[in-house]
Design an enzyme around this catalytic site. Structure first.
Site, PDB file in Angstrom:
ATOM      1  N   THR A  27       0.868  -1.172   0.000  1.00  0.00           N
ATOM      2  CA  THR A  27       0.000   0.000   0.000  1.00  0.00           C
ATOM      3  C   THR A  27       0.907   1.225   0.000  1.00  0.00           C
ATOM      4  O   THR A  27       2.121   1.098   0.172  1.00  0.00           O
ATOM      5  CB  THR A  27      -0.898   0.045   1.259  1.00  0.00           C
ATOM      6  OG1 THR A  27      -0.083   0.280   2.412  1.00  0.00           O
ATOM      7  CG2 THR A  27      -1.679  -1.253   1.441  1.00  0.00           C
ATOM      8  N   VAL A  82       7.398  -2.381   6.923  1.00  0.00           N
ATOM      9  CA  VAL A  82       7.348  -0.918   6.953  1.00  0.00           C
ATOM     10  C   VAL A  82       7.982  -0.359   5.693  1.00  0.00           C
ATOM     11  O   VAL A  82       9.117  -0.714   5.335  1.00  0.00           O
ATOM     12  CB  VAL A  82       8.048  -0.379   8.224  1.00  0.00           C
ATOM     13  CG1 VAL A  82       8.052   1.138   8.214  1.00  0.00           C
ATOM     14  CG2 VAL A  82       7.352  -0.908   9.468  1.00  0.00           C
ATOM     15  N   LYS A  83       7.218   0.510   5.036  1.00  0.00           N
ATOM     16  CA  LYS A  83       7.699   1.094   3.782  1.00  0.00           C
ATOM     17  C   LYS A  83       8.287   2.469   4.073  1.00  0.00           C
ATOM     18  O   LYS A  83       7.630   3.327   4.680  1.00  0.00           O
ATOM     19  CB  LYS A  83       6.492   1.227   2.844  1.00  0.00           C
ATOM     20  CG  LYS A  83       6.775   0.968   1.398  1.00  0.00           C
ATOM     21  CD  LYS A  83       5.453   0.909   0.656  1.00  0.00           C
ATOM     22  CE  LYS A  83       5.649   0.881  -0.817  1.00  0.00           C
ATOM     23  NZ  LYS A  83       4.368   1.017  -1.521  1.00  0.00           N
ATOM     24  N   ILE A  84       9.521   2.660   3.625  1.00  0.00           N
ATOM     25  CA  ILE A  84      10.256   3.898   3.934  1.00  0.00           C
ATOM     26  C   ILE A  84      10.853   4.455   2.633  1.00  0.00           C
ATOM     27  O   ILE A  84      11.447   3.701   1.861  1.00  0.00           O
ATOM     28  CB  ILE A  84      11.390   3.602   4.962  1.00  0.00           C
ATOM     29  CG1 ILE A  84      10.771   3.138   6.295  1.00  0.00           C
ATOM     30  CG2 ILE A  84      12.291   4.804   5.162  1.00  0.00           C
ATOM     31  CD1 ILE A  84      11.786   2.833   7.401  1.00  0.00           C
TER      32      ILE A  84
END
Ligand code: E4P
Length: 221
Positions: A27, A82-84
Site C-alpha cells: 500500500t 514498513v515502507k520507507i
C-alpha cells in the site's frame, strides 16, 4: 516470481486471494487515502486476510518520526512490512528499523544506485517504480535488470519488488529478468487471466456440447 497486489481495497484483495494468487500486498498513502476507514484498521484488516507480507508506509520525513511510526505499524500485525522512502533520513531509518528486526521495504526507488544503498542500509525489499520512469521517457525495466544483476553479483538478501506496474507485459518482463516480486493493481492481475481465444474456445465447447445433447439425448453433464 511472487505476485503482490498494490491496493488497499479489501474487496479486491479478498476476491483475488480466494484464487490463491496473492503472495502479499503493498500500500502507499495515496492508495490508503482512496479507501474508507482509519489507516491502522485498514492495514490490520488486510494483514488478517493475506498470508504474506503487507507493506504500510510511513509519512514522516525525519529519522525519529519514521522510526516511531515504524514501531507503531509493526505492532499492528506480525506480517507488516514498513515502507520507507529512499531519502537520506529514510536510509538512516531503514538501518535503525531493520536492526530492530522489523522488515523494511525501501520505496520510491528510481535508480539501481538508490536500490544498492537501500540494500546496504538493511532493506528486506527494494521497490523500483517502473511505470513512473516509463512515463518520463526512460526504460523503467532497466533498473530492474540492473538490480537483479547486482543482487546476483553480491548475493544481496534484499528482494527486488517491482512496483508502478502499468500492464501485464511489465509483469512478464519482470519475471523473465528474474525479479523476486511484482506488485500490481488488481485490474492488471485480472487482465493477466484473460485471453479472447480462451473465451471463444470455451463458448465453442459449450455450444457443441449443447448441440450434441440435442442430437444424442444420452449425453449428460
Ligand atoms: C509500490 O509499492 C507502489 O505502491 C506503487 O507500485 C506505485 O505505483 P504508481 O506509480 O502506479 O502509483
Amino acid at each position: 516470481m511472487k505476485l503482490y497486489l498494490d491496493t488497499a481495497n479489501i474487496g479486491w484483495i479478498r476476491k483475488l486471494n480466494q484464487m490463491g494468487l496473492v503472495d502479499g500486498v503493498t500500500t502507499n498513502p495515496t492508495l490508503v487515502s482512496k479507501e474508507p476507514g482509519e489507516f491502522e484498521e485498514i492495514i490490520k484488516t488486510i494483514c488478517r486476510e493475506v498470508n504474506g507480507p503487507v507493506s504500510a508506509e510511513v509519512v514522516s520525513t525525519d529519522h525519529d518520526g519514521m522510526v516511531s511510526e515504524a514501531k507503531q505499524l509493526s505492532r499492528l500485525a506480525t506480517n507488516v512490512v514498513v515502507k520507507i522512502p529512499v531519502i537520506p533520513e529514510g536510509l538512516k531509518a531503514t538501518k535503525t528499523v531493520s536492526s530492530l528486526g522489523v522488515p523494511v521495504n525501501v520505496t520510491l526507488v528510481f535508480s539501481a544506485n538508490q536500490g544498492l544503498l537501500a540494500a546496504k542500509a538493511g532493506a528486506s525489499y527494494i521497490s523500483p517504480f517502473i511505470g513512473r520512469l516509463d512515463d518520463i521517457g526512460q526504460r523503467g525495466m532497466e533498473v530492474v535488470e540492473d538490480l537483479v544483476a547486482i543482487k546476483k553479483n553480491y548475493g544481496l538478501k534484499a528482494q527486488v519488488l517491482v512496483g508502478s506496474i502499468r500492464h501485464p507485459q511489465h509483469v512478464l518482463e519482470a519475471a523473465k529478468i528474474g525479479a523476486d516480486i511484482s506488485t500490481m493493481p488488481p485490474d492488471i492481475m485480472e487482465k493477466m487471466m484473460q485471453h479472447p481465444l480462451t473465451d471463444s474456445g470455451l463458448k465453442r465447447f459449450l455450444d457443441d456440447w449443447e448441440k450434441a445433447k440435442r442430437a444424442k439425448p444420452s449425453i449428460t453433464v
